[in-house]
Design a protein around this motif. Sequence first.
Motif, PDB file in Angstrom:
ATOM      1  N   LEU A   1       0.827  -1.207   0.000  1.00 50.86           N
ATOM      2  CA  LEU A   1       0.000   0.000   0.000  1.00 50.86           C
ATOM      3  C   LEU A   1       0.861   1.256   0.000  1.00 50.86           C
ATOM      4  CD1 LEU A   1      -2.816   1.298   0.202  1.00 50.86           C
ATOM      5  CD2 LEU A   1      -2.584   1.151   2.692  1.00 50.86           C
ATOM      6  N   LEU A   2       1.896   1.272   0.816  1.00 53.45           N
ATOM      7  CA  LEU A   2       2.805   2.426   0.850  1.00 53.45           C
ATOM      8  C   LEU A   2       3.529   2.609  -0.481  1.00 53.45           C
ATOM      9  CD1 LEU A   2       4.311   2.053   4.432  1.00 53.45           C
ATOM     10  CD2 LEU A   2       2.641   3.742   3.649  1.00 53.45           C
ATOM     11  N   ALA A   3       3.917   1.518  -1.120  1.00 52.87           N
ATOM     12  CA  ALA A   3       4.570   1.609  -2.430  1.00 52.87           C
ATOM     13  C   ALA A   3       3.606   2.146  -3.475  1.00 52.87           C
ATOM     14  CB  ALA A   3       5.094   0.241  -2.851  1.00 52.87           C
ATOM     15  N   THR A   4       2.358   1.721  -3.430  1.00 51.68           N
ATOM     16  CA  THR A   4       1.344   2.210  -4.365  1.00 51.68           C
ATOM     17  C   THR A   4       1.119   3.700  -4.198  1.00 51.68           C
ATOM     18  OG1 THR A   4       0.234   0.061  -4.340  1.00 51.68           O
ATOM     19  CG2 THR A   4      -1.046   1.938  -5.119  1.00 51.68           C
ATOM     20  N   ILE A   5       1.030   4.150  -2.962  1.00 53.30           N
ATOM     21  CA  ILE A   5       0.830   5.576  -2.692  1.00 53.30           C
ATOM     22  C   ILE A   5       2.047   6.380  -3.144  1.00 53.30           C
ATOM     23  CG2 ILE A   5       0.584   7.287  -0.835  1.00 53.30           C
ATOM     24  CD1 ILE A   5      -1.124   5.161   0.637  1.00 53.30           C
ATOM     25  N   ALA A   6       3.234   5.889  -2.861  1.00 58.53           N
ATOM     26  CA  ALA A   6       4.455   6.604  -3.246  1.00 58.53           C
ATOM     27  C   ALA A   6       4.569   6.740  -4.756  1.00 58.53           C
ATOM     28  CB  ALA A   6       5.683   5.883  -2.686  1.00 58.53           C
ATOM     29  N   VAL A   7       4.331   5.668  -5.480  1.00 56.88           N
ATOM     30  CA  VAL A   7       4.413   5.725  -6.945  1.00 56.88           C
ATOM     31  C   VAL A   7       3.331   6.637  -7.501  1.00 56.88           C
ATOM     32  CG1 VAL A   7       4.144   4.355  -9.057  1.00 56.88           C
ATOM     33  CG2 VAL A   7       5.542   3.502  -7.186  1.00 56.88           C
ATOM     34  N   SER A   8       2.166   6.599  -6.916  1.00 56.44           N
ATOM     35  CA  SER A   8       1.071   7.463  -7.350  1.00 56.44           C
ATOM     36  C   SER A   8       1.416   8.936  -7.167  1.00 56.44           C
ATOM     37  CB  SER A   8      -0.200   7.116  -6.576  1.00 56.44           C
ATOM     38  OG  SER A   8      -1.221   8.024  -6.851  1.00 56.44           O
ATOM     39  N   LEU A   9       2.075   9.269  -6.085  1.00 55.00           N
ATOM     40  CA  LEU A   9       2.441  10.662  -5.817  1.00 55.00           C
ATOM     41  C   LEU A   9       3.630  11.117  -6.662  1.00 55.00           C
ATOM     42  CD1 LEU A   9       2.023  10.771  -1.944  1.00 55.00           C
ATOM     43  CD2 LEU A   9       0.531  11.806  -3.660  1.00 55.00           C
ATOM     44  N   ILE A  10       4.531  10.206  -6.996  1.00 56.81           N
ATOM     45  CA  ILE A  10       5.732  10.557  -7.757  1.00 56.81           C
ATOM     46  C   ILE A  10       5.425  10.758  -9.242  1.00 56.81           C
ATOM     47  CG2 ILE A  10       7.945   9.658  -8.553  1.00 56.81           C
ATOM     48  CD1 ILE A  10       8.243   8.371  -5.765  1.00 56.81           C
ATOM     49  N   THR A  11       4.572   9.898  -9.800  1.00 51.77           N
ATOM     50  CA  THR A  11       4.271   9.998 -11.231  1.00 51.77           C
ATOM     51  C   THR A  11       3.235  11.082 -11.480  1.00 51.77           C
ATOM     52  OG1 THR A  11       2.588   8.274 -11.047  1.00 51.77           O
ATOM     53  CG2 THR A  11       4.797   7.587 -11.701  1.00 51.77           C
ATOM     54  N   LYS A  12       3.333  11.733 -12.630  1.00 52.18           N
ATOM     55  CA  LYS A  12       2.374  12.784 -12.946  1.00 52.18           C
ATOM     56  C   LYS A  12       1.219  12.199 -13.762  1.00 52.18           C
ATOM     57  CE  LYS A  12       4.337  14.635 -17.179  1.00 52.18           C
ATOM     58  NZ  LYS A  12       4.736  15.814 -17.877  1.00 52.18           N
ATOM     59  N   PRO A  13       0.035  12.772 -13.631  1.00 47.38           N
ATOM     60  CA  PRO A  13      -1.120  12.247 -14.365  1.00 47.38           C
ATOM     61  C   PRO A  13      -0.985  12.525 -15.858  1.00 47.38           C
ATOM     62  CG  PRO A  13      -1.723  14.239 -13.169  1.00 47.38           C
ATOM     63  CD  PRO A  13      -0.324  13.888 -12.768  1.00 47.38           C
ATOM     64  N   PRO A  14      -1.724  11.789 -16.684  1.00 45.92           N
ATOM     65  CA  PRO A  14      -1.666  12.041 -18.116  1.00 45.92           C
ATOM     66  C   PRO A  14      -2.164  13.445 -18.444  1.00 45.92           C
ATOM     67  CG  PRO A  14      -3.186  10.228 -17.606  1.00 45.92           C
ATOM     68  CD  PRO A  14      -2.607  10.705 -16.337  1.00 45.92           C
ATOM     69  N   GLU A  15      -1.673  13.993 -19.549  1.00 53.23           N
ATOM     70  CA  GLU A  15      -2.032  15.366 -19.911  1.00 53.23           C
ATOM     71  C   GLU A  15      -3.507  15.500 -20.255  1.00 53.23           C
ATOM     72  OE1 GLU A  15       0.593  16.754 -22.933  1.00 53.23           O
ATOM     73  OE2 GLU A  15       2.378  16.336 -21.737  1.00 53.23           O
ATOM     74  N   ASN A  16      -4.116  14.469 -20.778  1.00 55.40           N
ATOM     75  CA  ASN A  16      -5.517  14.548 -21.174  1.00 55.40           C
ATOM     76  C   ASN A  16      -6.449  13.942 -20.123  1.00 55.40           C
ATOM     77  OD1 ASN A  16      -4.731  11.928 -21.540  1.00 55.40           O
ATOM     78  ND2 ASN A  16      -5.741  11.675 -23.516  1.00 55.40           N
ATOM     79  N   VAL A  17      -6.120  14.063 -18.874  1.00 51.33           N
ATOM     80  CA  VAL A  17      -6.911  13.447 -17.814  1.00 51.33           C
ATOM     81  C   VAL A  17      -8.314  14.044 -17.757  1.00 51.33           C
ATOM     82  CG1 VAL A  17      -6.170  14.967 -15.930  1.00 51.33           C
ATOM     83  CG2 VAL A  17      -6.845  12.639 -15.430  1.00 51.33           C
ATOM     84  N   ASP A  18      -8.470  15.320 -18.029  1.00 52.44           N
ATOM     85  CA  ASP A  18      -9.802  15.933 -18.012  1.00 52.44           C
ATOM     86  C   ASP A  18     -10.692  15.347 -19.100  1.00 52.44           C
ATOM     87  OD1 ASP A  18      -9.204  17.587 -15.859  1.00 52.44           O
ATOM     88  OD2 ASP A  18      -8.348  19.137 -17.164  1.00 52.44           O
ATOM     89  N   GLU A  19     -10.133  15.147 -20.276  1.00 51.14           N
ATOM     90  CA  GLU A  19     -10.889  14.543 -21.370  1.00 51.14           C
ATOM     91  C   GLU A  19     -11.284  13.105 -21.036  1.00 51.14           C
ATOM     92  OE1 GLU A  19      -8.583  14.838 -24.917  1.00 51.14           O
ATOM     93  OE2 GLU A  19      -8.275  17.001 -24.681  1.00 51.14           O
ATOM     94  N   LEU A  20     -10.388  12.367 -20.434  1.00 54.26           N
ATOM     95  CA  LEU A  20     -10.670  10.998 -20.067  1.00 54.26           C
ATOM     96  C   LEU A  20     -11.784  10.920 -19.024  1.00 54.26           C
ATOM     97  CD1 LEU A  20      -7.035   9.606 -19.821  1.00 54.26           C
ATOM     98  CD2 LEU A  20      -8.709   9.115 -21.613  1.00 54.26           C
ATOM     99  N   MET A  21     -11.747  11.811 -18.048  1.00 57.51           N
ATOM    100  CA  MET A  21     -12.779  11.816 -17.011  1.00 57.51           C
ATOM    101  C   MET A  21     -14.132  12.216 -17.583  1.00 57.51           C
ATOM    102  SD  MET A  21     -11.302  10.669 -14.401  1.00 57.51           S
ATOM    103  CE  MET A  21     -12.353  11.038 -13.036  1.00 57.51           C
ATOM    104  N   GLU A  22     -14.162  13.175 -18.504  1.00 59.87           N
ATOM    105  CA  GLU A  22     -15.430  13.572 -19.119  1.00 59.87           C
ATOM    106  C   GLU A  22     -15.988  12.453 -19.985  1.00 59.87           C
ATOM    107  OE1 GLU A  22     -14.873  17.257 -21.198  1.00 59.87           O
ATOM    108  OE2 GLU A  22     -14.400  18.337 -19.357  1.00 59.87           O
TER     109      GLU A  22
END
Length: 56
Positions: free
Chosen positions: A32-53
């Motif tokens: 769980l700690l590794a998952t959280i750390a990797v999630s915080l270190i990596t940046k989200p995709p540039e088109n994340v708003d389009e994907l969510m819509e």
Amino acid sequence: MIVGTLTTIVWKLYLKSITGLYELVPAFTFALLATIAVSLITKPPENVDELMEAME
């Protein structure tokens, strides 16, 4: 998955007799700690708003 697996192996072989703790507890915690750390270190995709819509 790798962190949890390695923790399980190391814990079962070396630390279970010392601590008496079932190996699933530390394996889940470290994974769980590794998952959280990797999630915080990596940046989200540039088109994340389009994907969510597109999911709405």
